[in-house]
Design an enzyme around this catalytic site. Structure first.
Site, PDB file in Angstrom:
ATOM      1  N   HIS A 364      64.678 -59.359   0.467  1.00 30.73           N
ATOM      2  CA  HIS A 364      64.583 -58.922  -0.925  1.00 30.73           C
ATOM      3  C   HIS A 364      65.540 -59.701  -1.814  1.00 30.73           C
ATOM      4  O   HIS A 364      65.228 -60.019  -2.958  1.00 30.73           O
ATOM      5  CB  HIS A 364      64.866 -57.430  -1.018  1.00 30.73           C
ATOM      6  N   CYS A 677      47.488 -68.624  -6.002  1.00 35.20           N
ATOM      7  CA  CYS A 677      48.829 -68.211  -6.422  1.00 35.20           C
ATOM      8  C   CYS A 677      49.881 -68.261  -5.316  1.00 35.20           C
ATOM      9  O   CYS A 677      50.941 -67.683  -5.454  1.00 35.20           O
ATOM     10  CB  CYS A 677      48.794 -66.812  -7.040  1.00 35.20           C
TER      11      CYS A 677
HETATM   12  C1  PEP Z   1      50.515 -65.075  -0.998  1.00 34.61           C
HETATM   13  O1  PEP Z   1      50.395 -64.498   0.085  1.00 34.61           O
HETATM   14  O2  PEP Z   1      50.246 -66.269  -1.179  1.00 34.61           O
HETATM   15  C2  PEP Z   1      51.021 -64.351  -2.176  1.00 34.61           C
HETATM   16  C3  PEP Z   1      51.017 -64.880  -3.366  1.00 34.61           C
HETATM   17  O3  PEP Z   1      51.524 -63.106  -1.971  1.00 34.61           O
HETATM   18  P1  PEP Z   1      52.966 -62.862  -1.324  1.00 34.61           P
HETATM   19  O4  PEP Z   1      53.652 -64.177  -1.223  1.00 34.61           O
HETATM   20  O5  PEP Z   1      53.648 -61.909  -2.235  1.00 34.61           O
HETATM   21  O6  PEP Z   1      52.599 -62.270  -0.003  1.00 34.61           O
END
Ligand code: PEP
Ligand code: MG
Length: 747
Positions: A364, A677
């Site tokens: 975190h 993303c």
């Molecule tokens: C991902 O898995 O690419 C994502 C954007 O979510 P997180 O990194 O929060 O798991």
């Protein structure tokens, strides 16, 4: 131990204190001390060896050996019995030194005449400062009480050295904290920073190692331990029953705080004339030197817990809180063993960099450091014992390297690197308000990932078109209890306000896997990344999801709203989650509350299975966003948190790119808007390739918008697509080499 002997060692300490009370040069003091020990203990030789540098010990004072050898006799760490004591951090007590393994004869000292040898490390909190040696002609082993007396003197010496009492002619102790030290850790947040050390938990300074009245000291100790026990019990009763790790630490605290052996050793040292705090610190020092030698990770953790507990006790005894009166430098680089996300947020953007001894890429604290765009290096050896408040320090978050007290050449090279980065930054700023239009005339939408209010100023600063991923779990992770609906709705409203007319996509709670809420019952899963997480938790325990959906609708207050569900693996999960959203909307309507002017509900594509879902799924979602971090880990079956495998598979691997192309094609066929993303969207070369194979919407950390926009504006995506296609057809595993050759030539 007999009463006489206790009185003797108290007398020894009393005389030692008298020596220290008189203003004298460092060398004079050392000589007085060796003379005193020899006289009080009725032994022929007492010598003090101190570290000249990290690897060299020097005879700095002696009573009994040849005085000419002082400041001439030197040995390496591990060399001779003295070097061995230093290296192992252990006492050596022998009645026949010349035949003891490791003995090295040093003719200049005249020590051949002495049979028995007792060497005790001089160390402070596990940090090696030197060795205190006594020797006698008579072949005998020193008694337990004698060993103890020498240990106590060594401890007092260490304490004085820390206070700078010996700094001066000849003595080498001060060198320890002046030399440059390089730490090779791991990158948790990229970027470079230059500044001065700010210790998160400054060391407690023990200013009075001696005490005249042991009875009073024992009382002080008992009072402090009582306070400590009450504190630990209070922490235990407040601890969330769900947090196994926290409970384990606290239980260990309690065990130590009630441990008879621990207390008895501290009490015995007080009986010998140490103050309560000096006795606690002596015990802590011994535990620390053991810590370095324990291979078992669990045991080492427990020793760390004991260390924390000793620190708490020292704080109670000395009345020193976290504050030692030191002033935070204007360019602080935070140094800590570990830190929680809420504490890090308290420091906020005042920090230039962070270096942790522990930490994890997915912790975190790392998430917060990333949100604040503060360079963070983790796994940086024993930096908390090496660094002192105010030390100059350079943090290279790109390489995972930290230079503590750098020399001029390192400093100059680092300055050059920072200057180059600043130049690049200027370039990015100059294109901030320009579109991400490529040489072949295609325009991409570049958005930013966020998760905290602290991220929002970056929206204007980076030139992002909107927030492509707002990770809502951060608000849940940094609190000690479940946030309330009203709080969340207020926060989401502030996010929408801050974004003004730019779109924000809120991702519903993605917990589980590495993100464990401190106040939720943990599940003991063998494989949490593939376990009960994200939408799976949301659907099985819909209370929190409903509360969150309601908070989002209320935050929108009649304005547009976009949400997406994380980790959807098959169509029905989306259908059910969407039905929850519809129910929440209906409830708000019935209550007479405004509903969003437009509502878009999407899904994150993070498991390969979703890519192959039926056409109806593609029709059903308002948009899809590829969560590349998770998608890649499941595509290659390579844990994103595991340093050993995480970089093994290239994003530009032909199989992975082909898979992404298939998703792009399916979305194009069904007219489903698609974005990407994951972290790769923010890496310029990867981003250019994703654009070349057809992605038109990328969401990344704010600091990446400039570099990605810059490369896109200088690239012809059609040409690049040709390079990728040709490389793929050639049978290569990854197109990276061909792409790099092409970009190097073109840019
Ligand atoms: C991902 O898995 O690419 C994502 C954007 O979510 P997180 O990194 O929060 O798991
Ligand atoms: Mg994910």
């Amino acid at each position: 131990m007999t009463r006489d002997r206790i009185t003797d060692s108290r007398k020894l300490l009393g005389r030692l204190r008298d020596i220290m009370a008189v203003d004298a040069g460092g060398q004079t003091r050392l000589d007085q001390i060796t003379g005193l020990i020899a006289e009080e203990m009725l032994i022929e030789v007492c010598s003090i060896y101190l570290f000249r540098d990290a690897d060299t010990l020097e005879l700095c004072s002696t009573e009994g050996l040849n005085k000419e050898a002082v400041h001439h006799t030197r040995m390496r760490m591990g060399e001779g019995l003295v070097g061995l004591v230093a290296r192992k951090g252990h006492v050596i007590n022998t009645d026949d030194a010349p035949s003891t393994k490791g003995f090295r004869y040093m003719p200049e000292t005249g020590e051949e005449a002495y049979s028995s040898f007792l060497g005790v490390p001089i160390q402070r909190l596990g940090e090696k400062l030197g060795v205190l040696v006594v020797q006698s002609r008579e072949a005998r082993k020193y008694s337990e009480d004698e060993v103890y007396a020498v240990e106590v003197v060594a401890m007092v010496l260490a304490e004085m050295a820390e206070l700078g009492a010996f700094i001066g002619e000849g003595a080498a102790m001060s060198a320890r904290h002046q030399q440059p030290v390089l730490f090779r850790g791991s990158t948790a947040q990229e970027g470079t920073a230059r500044g001065h050390v700010w210790l998160h938990e400054p060391r407690v300074v023990v200013t009075n190692p001696f005490a005249e009245d042991p009875t009073r000291e024992l009382e002080r100790l008992n009072e402090a331990v009582d306070e400590l026990r009450v504190g630990v019990d209070r922490m235990l009763s407040h601890a969330r029953s769900g947090d196994k790790e926290q409970l384990e630490v606290l239980e260990t605290y309690r065990m130590f705080a009630n441990s008879k052996g621990w207390m008895r050793r501290i009490e015995a040292d007080i009986g010998r004339g140490l103050s309560a705090e000096a006795a606690v610190e002596k015990e802590q020092s011994t535990a620390r030197s053991r810590m370095g030698q324990v291979a078992d990770a669990y045991l080492r953790d427990r020793l760390h817990d004991l260390d924390d507990l000793s620190n708490r006790l020292l704080r109670i005894l000395t009345g020193q809180g976290g504050q030692t009166g030191a002033e935070m430098p204007p360019d602080p680089i935070l140094i800590a063993r570990n830190i929680g996300p809420a504490e890090l947020l308290d420091y906020g953007r005042s920090l230039k960099g962070i270096v942790l001894e522990e930490g994890a890429v997915g912790s975190h604290a790392t998430i917060v450091a990333r949100a604040l765009a503060i360079p963070l290096v983790i796994h940086a050896g024993n930096i908390t014992t090496e660094a002192l408040n105010g030390d100059p320090i350079l943090v290279d978050g790109d390489q995972g390297i930290v230079h503590l007290r750098p020399d001029d050449t390192v400093f100059a090279a680092f300055k050059d690197k920072m200057a180059m980065q600043a130049k690049a930054q200027e370039r990015y700023t100059s294109i901030r308000d320009k579109p991400a239009t490529t040489l072949c005339g295609k325009t991409l939408s570049l958005n930013m990932n966020a998760g905290l209010m602290a991220d929002l100023p970056s929206l204007a600063g980076s030139g992002a078109d909107g927030v492509g991923l707002f990770r809502t779990e951060l608000q849940f992770l940094i609190r000690s209890q479940m946030p309330r609906r009203g709080e969340l709705s207020e926060l989401y409203a502030r996010v929408i306000d801050a974004a003004a007319d730019k779109p924000v996509i809120f991702r519903t709670l993605d917990i589980g896997s590495d993100k464990v809420l401190p106040y939720m019952k943990p599940t003991d899963e063998p494989n949490p990344a593939m376990g009960w997480r994200a939408i799976r938790v949301g659907l099985d325990k819909p209370g929190v999801m409903r509360m969150q959906l309601q908070a989002l609708i209320r935050a929108a207050a009649g304005r547009p709203l976009s949400i997406m569900f994380p980790f959807v693996a098959q169509r029905d999960e989306f259908t059910m989650a969407r039905a929850e959203m519809d129910k929440a909307l209906e409830r708000e309507r019935v209550l007479g509350n405004p509903t969003p002017s437009t509502l878009k509900v999407g899904a994150m594509l993070e498991t390969p299975s979703l890519a192959f879902s039926p056409e109806q799924f593609y029709q059903e979602v308002d948009f899809l966003s590829i969560g590349g971090n998770d998608l890649k880990q499941f595509f290659f079956a390579a844990d994103r948190e595991n340093e050993r495998v995480r970089r093994r598979y290239d994003t530009l691997n032909v199989s992975f790119l082909t898979f992404i192309e298939q998703i792009i094609a399916r979305c194009a066929a069904s007219n489903t808007p698609l974005s990407f993303c994951g972290e790769d969207a923010g890496r310029p070369v990867e981003a250019a390739c994703l654009a070349a194979i057809g992605l038109r919407n990328l969401s990344m950390r704010p600091a990446s918008i400039g570099p990605v926009k810059s490369i896109l504006r200088r690239t012809d995506l059609d040409e690049l697509a040709g390079v990728i296609a040709r490389a793929s057809a050639s049978g290569t595993q990854s197109v990276r080499a061909d792409v790099m050759d092409y970009l190097r030539e073109k840019l």
